[in-house]
Design a protein around this motif. Structure first.
Motif, PDB file in Angstrom:
ATOM      1  N   ASN A 152      11.110   9.310  10.914  1.00 40.13           N
ATOM      2  CA  ASN A 152      11.614  10.178   9.853  1.00 40.13           C
ATOM      3  C   ASN A 152      11.735   9.380   8.554  1.00 40.13           C
ATOM      4  OD1 ASN A 152      12.003  12.558  11.479  1.00 40.13           O
ATOM      5  ND2 ASN A 152      13.645  11.397  12.490  1.00 40.13           N
ATOM      6  N   LYS A 153      12.034  10.114   7.486  1.00 40.67           N
ATOM      7  CA  LYS A 153      12.219   9.457   6.175  1.00 40.67           C
ATOM      8  C   LYS A 153      13.177   8.277   6.290  1.00 40.67           C
ATOM      9  CE  LYS A 153      13.023  11.422   2.175  1.00 40.67           C
ATOM     10  NZ  LYS A 153      13.334  12.390   1.077  1.00 40.67           N
ATOM     11  N   GLY A 154      12.794   7.129   5.766  1.00 39.39           N
ATOM     12  CA  GLY A 154      13.680   5.974   5.747  1.00 39.39           C
ATOM     13  C   GLY A 154      13.557   5.078   6.968  1.00 39.39           C
ATOM     14  N   GLY A 179       8.360  13.176   4.514  1.00 37.83           N
ATOM     15  CA  GLY A 179       7.830  13.801   5.717  1.00 37.83           C
ATOM     16  C   GLY A 179       8.139  13.006   6.971  1.00 37.83           C
ATOM     17  N   THR A 180       7.352  13.261   8.009  1.00 38.83           N
ATOM     18  CA  THR A 180       7.532  12.566   9.275  1.00 38.83           C
ATOM     19  C   THR A 180       6.186  12.022   9.710  1.00 38.83           C
ATOM     20  OG1 THR A 180       7.142  14.583  10.540  1.00 38.83           O
ATOM     21  CG2 THR A 180       9.443  14.028  10.058  1.00 38.83           C
ATOM     22  N   LEU A 181       6.210  10.955  10.515  1.00 40.19           N
ATOM     23  CA  LEU A 181       4.969  10.341  11.004  1.00 40.19           C
ATOM     24  C   LEU A 181       5.132  10.013  12.481  1.00 40.19           C
ATOM     25  CD1 LEU A 181       3.980   7.794   8.189  1.00 40.19           C
ATOM     26  CD2 LEU A 181       2.821   9.944   8.747  1.00 40.19           C
ATOM     27  N   LYS A 199       3.493  20.325   5.828  1.00 37.36           N
ATOM     28  CA  LYS A 199       3.949  19.423   4.769  1.00 37.36           C
ATOM     29  C   LYS A 199       3.209  18.084   4.803  1.00 37.36           C
ATOM     30  CE  LYS A 199       8.727  21.132   4.750  1.00 37.36           C
ATOM     31  NZ  LYS A 199      10.130  20.780   5.087  1.00 37.36           N
ATOM     32  N   PRO A 200       2.930  17.543   3.627  1.00 34.39           N
ATOM     33  CA  PRO A 200       2.338  16.203   3.591  1.00 34.39           C
ATOM     34  C   PRO A 200       3.383  15.139   3.931  1.00 34.39           C
ATOM     35  CG  PRO A 200       2.778  16.936   1.371  1.00 34.39           C
ATOM     36  CD  PRO A 200       3.126  18.091   2.283  1.00 34.39           C
ATOM     37  N   ALA A 201       2.920  13.933   4.095  1.00 35.03           N
ATOM     38  CA  ALA A 201       3.815  12.799   4.319  1.00 35.03           C
ATOM     39  C   ALA A 201       3.343  11.634   3.446  1.00 35.03           C
ATOM     40  CB  ALA A 201       3.827  12.381   5.793  1.00 35.03           C
ATOM     41  N   VAL A 202       4.275  10.724   3.181  1.00 35.65           N
ATOM     42  CA  VAL A 202       3.962   9.548   2.352  1.00 35.65           C
ATOM     43  C   VAL A 202       4.653   8.327   2.953  1.00 35.65           C
ATOM     44  CG1 VAL A 202       4.099   8.514   0.047  1.00 35.65           C
ATOM     45  CG2 VAL A 202       3.863  10.989   0.280  1.00 35.65           C
ATOM     46  N   ALA A 203       3.956   7.195   2.971  1.00 37.32           N
ATOM     47  CA  ALA A 203       4.559   5.953   3.442  1.00 37.32           C
ATOM     48  C   ALA A 203       4.239   4.823   2.472  1.00 37.32           C
ATOM     49  CB  ALA A 203       4.040   5.594   4.839  1.00 37.32           C
ATOM     50  N   ALA A 229       0.833  -1.204   0.000  1.00 35.20           N
ATOM     51  CA  ALA A 229       0.000   0.000   0.000  1.00 35.20           C
ATOM     52  C   ALA A 229       0.864   1.249   0.000  1.00 35.20           C
ATOM     53  CB  ALA A 229      -0.905   0.002   1.221  1.00 35.20           C
ATOM     54  N   ARG A 230       0.355   2.297  -0.626  1.00 33.58           N
ATOM     55  CA  ARG A 230       0.897   3.652  -0.471  1.00 33.58           C
ATOM     56  C   ARG A 230      -0.096   4.413   0.380  1.00 33.58           C
ATOM     57  NH1 ARG A 230       3.445   8.089  -3.834  1.00 33.58           N
ATOM     58  NH2 ARG A 230       2.554   9.970  -2.919  1.00 33.58           N
ATOM     59  N   ILE A 231       0.411   5.173   1.340  1.00 39.26           N
ATOM     60  CA  ILE A 231      -0.464   5.968   2.188  1.00 39.26           C
ATOM     61  C   ILE A 231      -0.015   7.416   2.126  1.00 39.26           C
ATOM     62  CG2 ILE A 231      -1.592   6.119   4.450  1.00 39.26           C
ATOM     63  CD1 ILE A 231      -0.465   3.365   5.133  1.00 39.26           C
ATOM     64  N   ASP A 232      -0.962   8.300   1.774  1.00 35.33           N
ATOM     65  CA  ASP A 232      -0.696   9.746   1.735  1.00 35.33           C
ATOM     66  C   ASP A 232      -1.346  10.407   2.951  1.00 35.33           C
ATOM     67  OD1 ASP A 232      -0.703   8.821  -1.257  1.00 35.33           O
ATOM     68  OD2 ASP A 232       0.280  10.781  -1.258  1.00 35.33           O
ATOM     69  N   TYR A 233      -0.638  11.347   3.532  1.00 32.76           N
ATOM     70  CA  TYR A 233      -1.135  12.072   4.707  1.00 32.76           C
ATOM     71  C   TYR A 233      -1.086  13.567   4.410  1.00 32.76           C
ATOM     72  CZ  TYR A 233       0.469   7.629   6.665  1.00 32.76           C
ATOM     73  OH  TYR A 233       0.710   6.301   6.879  1.00 32.76           O
ATOM     74  N   ALA A 234      -2.198  14.255   4.573  1.00 31.47           N
ATOM     75  CA  ALA A 234      -2.199  15.717   4.498  1.00 31.47           C
ATOM     76  C   ALA A 234      -1.435  16.259   5.705  1.00 31.47           C
ATOM     77  CB  ALA A 234      -3.644  16.212   4.507  1.00 31.47           C
TER      78      ALA A 234
END
Lengths: 212, 212, 212, 212, 212, 212
Positions: E132-134, E111-113, E154-158, E84-89
């Motif tokens: 963080n990224k990675g 981004g960060t989650l 900023k948005p984030a993506v996972a 899955a790809r997950i986008d976060y506003a």
């Protein structure tokens, strides 16, 4: 498969889905598998009357197993569990049997039960226990086990759960001496260290299942 | 766990690894699980002499099962298979038994065998076949089955494979009438529709396993 | 492994055996796994008093779950089943929860129960049923479900079986609003479409488990 | 589903049943699944002639695998095992291959075999053994392995069992250099550290399966 | 089944094959199962555009889950994995939910989650981490978990992987307060320790799934 | 086991618990299994820097696999999934290999990839596809597969998920020609239809794994 028309199947380990255009019912493990949009509470329900005593006089062993499995509740399909009520006449028993695909856990609702199972070769150790109301006992998968009501006056009742939606049961005496057709008496005489005529006499008895 | 020191375990479904600092052997399913750097071909090998006839006179049924399972070859651990040679004296049999955790597939190397199994309740259907050299037969998991050598003069030999590294075996007559301690004769008399004295007589016999 | 000293483990799918020289207990899945020669009937037994009513006043939801799992009966290890008695005060409930590793099948022993579960996204279909004594209902693995005693005067009792020796339970309200430490109110306010002060108020309540 | 008309399926882990009114055959895993009342011993039997030598001259590697799997014995469906006879010409081999879904256990019936397998990255340890008649060896699931008859004059024969009713086989050389269509020689040249023309030459050879 | 006409199914654990004469498509787990001779690379491929940002404004939680499961790639059937790809506003979240049939492993692409999950009763321990990224994080099967983008600008993506070809998802708030039909407010008021009118207000909100 | 002191293990299919008095760490599958009261978010986390390019010049094939499995994140134990970043130099490849215990699903993050797999005997059908950024492809369990970056100027990057916490990898060329010790050139010459000196030359090359 059109990606815009799919159906999520709730709660199954072996997942199932099917095509939106399918007009025929879909079978998983041979059972009808419904579109989640069509499932009803009734698919997971049975008015099984497990609170009501069963007739324990229809067979010679004096017991009656009422099994609620996937044949009775279609929603059990793939879910790996079933439930049973077992009634025992005074001195009745659920005779030595195995479940080829399930472990059993049992609790006594009424009366007392003398229960046991035998471990595999080469030990063939017999573990037994007298159970009172509220006690719990476990019969591991595939082992020969039984329950016996030692009370000559009072019936007993148990609730048992099995780790398969279709656990199967093999009553040892029935499978050995009551199979259709009969197993050769040469084979059984040697295995059970009895005369062939003893085997023949046993095979002539009436061997009836105690499950309804 | 230090990320710089890890050990890949070869070929297991239930994966195992362990700490670099571990000085004691690691157990998986209770068996020693070796560091892949330390495994040897011997861990997967046994000079089992499956080509050699076995003695079929050590028990009354006239057969001898040589099972190569995880107790004999440690490398079988978690791999779900085992192999056996079965020798049958003239008129010898591998008496009715179940494998609680395995299906069996068998081929006849020498002689002929009369084989069969019984299906679950309520049908208890007996399916049997006479097998010649080179024939193959399947005994499904958990069902009561046997092999019998109908030839009064010649021995027979079979190779069987089982779908578990530790399939277990329950010889029906031994578990029912030869358990230690004995099952109550009340229970067995009712189950087998015989007199208690018959049960007592049976329980007094010598019940020996045919597996070496 | 010395071939002359081995131990057959009775009735487990993930088989276990161990060395004769082992002086420490062996663990399978973290539980003690005994030498079959040492097992006793007690390893498969619990005087659980499942026939006795439980106190339903120790928590605000008015219910009490008595679970007999592998922590209570060591012999259940690897066997994939457990059993529970659930008591419900008048108007008491076993609040919405999931079992992450098990399907549940339940029968009503006393009183009546209003039960239901919700299917997965995107349908989130709510299936419910009023159960009377002796009725049976199935809650599929992983789905949010509850039982509620709608009778304001009489208690209710159920027996439930679960398809795991350690099914686990996640009471939704407790896990969401009663976790330790608390989940950020930013996260919960947006998820539940309420003000952060409402979340804060909820998190300040006392969230007690109803399992003994 | 009418509760009065059900069919018990004998001996399968993934249970199957079906409707009494079904007129078409039911498929489980794509295989026909018969009503237990209709099963015959023939469904579990094959006159496979595993005692008879096979032709080892139909391919360049000098071996012949006769696999008895679910395509040959329908009753094997869901039972997780199969059996094979393997014939080796003098200096013949069953070339390096994997079974993506099975472990193999093998015993030598005639002659001698040099066998081996290679462990996973990063060790790629090669474990090998010379087997005599009656010896047993195990090839763990998914690992590359082979058997070679080192005797220039005598054939060899083995019986092997595999832990799947449809184990599959991937002959490494055939899959890499004999695929249809061919894998790009750019890819293979770099992977095998050879010139593209060497790859092209290899891909032009005749790659024939040794299974009948 | 004609032994001369069979089809090998590539790469499935629950094996499937079917009859040469079958004219209708065969279903395994309800999905079409093709003859290996007919499979194409397209059966294992999807131009999913997982590199492209998704719209995170179609729901109130500000996230968008693009799941590539067996409904999107038929070749995933029986293979036990999905992606899955997950986008976060900015300030968006993938709200508390469970996967009834899968563990999730996630890595941050952009981004960060802030992520976390809650353990089972009775501990209900909340474990959380800012990623963080990675970075990589694991959400064990069946546990309530969430991801939240704490950045207001900023948005984030996972990218997340799940251990089932059809993992299912149960968004807690939606299943509890947005089910169709609604769960009784008596049940929810007691479970969540709020007034019935609060439940009614919650049930009147718009509960939309964030999966496309 | 004292019923008053038990530990619930969160989120594992093969359940584990252990005794309160245990002072040594408990191993499940050989990995340390912690008391749930002691688990930390760090047990499920890795600062893996999967966003950072890897060096693709340390091996001749021009690729670098960064696998995040149970050796890197202990909390993955028993959870059946892992994640990898794969870097490809221009014209680099992840050469033909198998995962003996996992299916792989992959998406392209940067660049383009030419990918493919080969089906089992007897078809050995080669299915291939050119993937662009955002595309998804599936490599079924146990089959030989590869990825190749056809672009001579630009690197490529992919994220892959595997359906095992320890999937294993067998690089075909390395296992066949780079095993320690070497496989007999007699065996390989016949299997690959080349001269023994060609095998010898291949075995003299440097065969290095591309996984870090």
């Amino acid at each position: 498969m059109a990606t815009s028309s799919y159906f999520l199947l709730f709660a199954i380990l072996v997942l199932a889905s099917w095509q939106a255009t399918a007009s025929d019912p879909i079978l998983v493990n041979g059972f009808v598998c419904k579109d989640p949009k069509d499932v009803k509470a009734e698919d997971f329900f049975l008015a099984a009357k497990l609170d009501m005593p069963r007739d324990t006089k229809t067979n010679k062993v004096g017991s009656n197993v009422t099994l609620i499995n996937v044949m009775r509740i279609p929603g059990l399909n793939t879910l790996g569990i079933s439930l049973a009520r077992i009634d025992y006449a005074p001195l009745g028993e659920n005779p030595p049997h195995t479940h080829p695909r399930a472990t059993e856990i049992l609790t006594v609702l009424e009366g007392t039960l003398y229960v046991g199972f035998v471990t595999s070769n080469p030990d063939n150790k017999f573990l037994s226990k007298e159970l009172n109301k509220g006690d719990v006992f476990v019969f591991p998968e595939g082992l020969i086990h039984f329950q016996f009501n030692p009370n000559p006056y009072k019936p007993a009742v148990a609730i048992a759960a099995l780790s398969s939606q279709n656990p199967g049961a093999i009553t040892i005496a029935n499978a050995v001496f009551g199979s259709k057709p009969a197993i050769s008496d040469d084979v059984l005489a040697k295995a059970f260290q009895v005369e062939k005529k003893t085997v023949d006499w046993l095979q002539a008895q009436f061997w009836a299942d105690n499950q309804n």
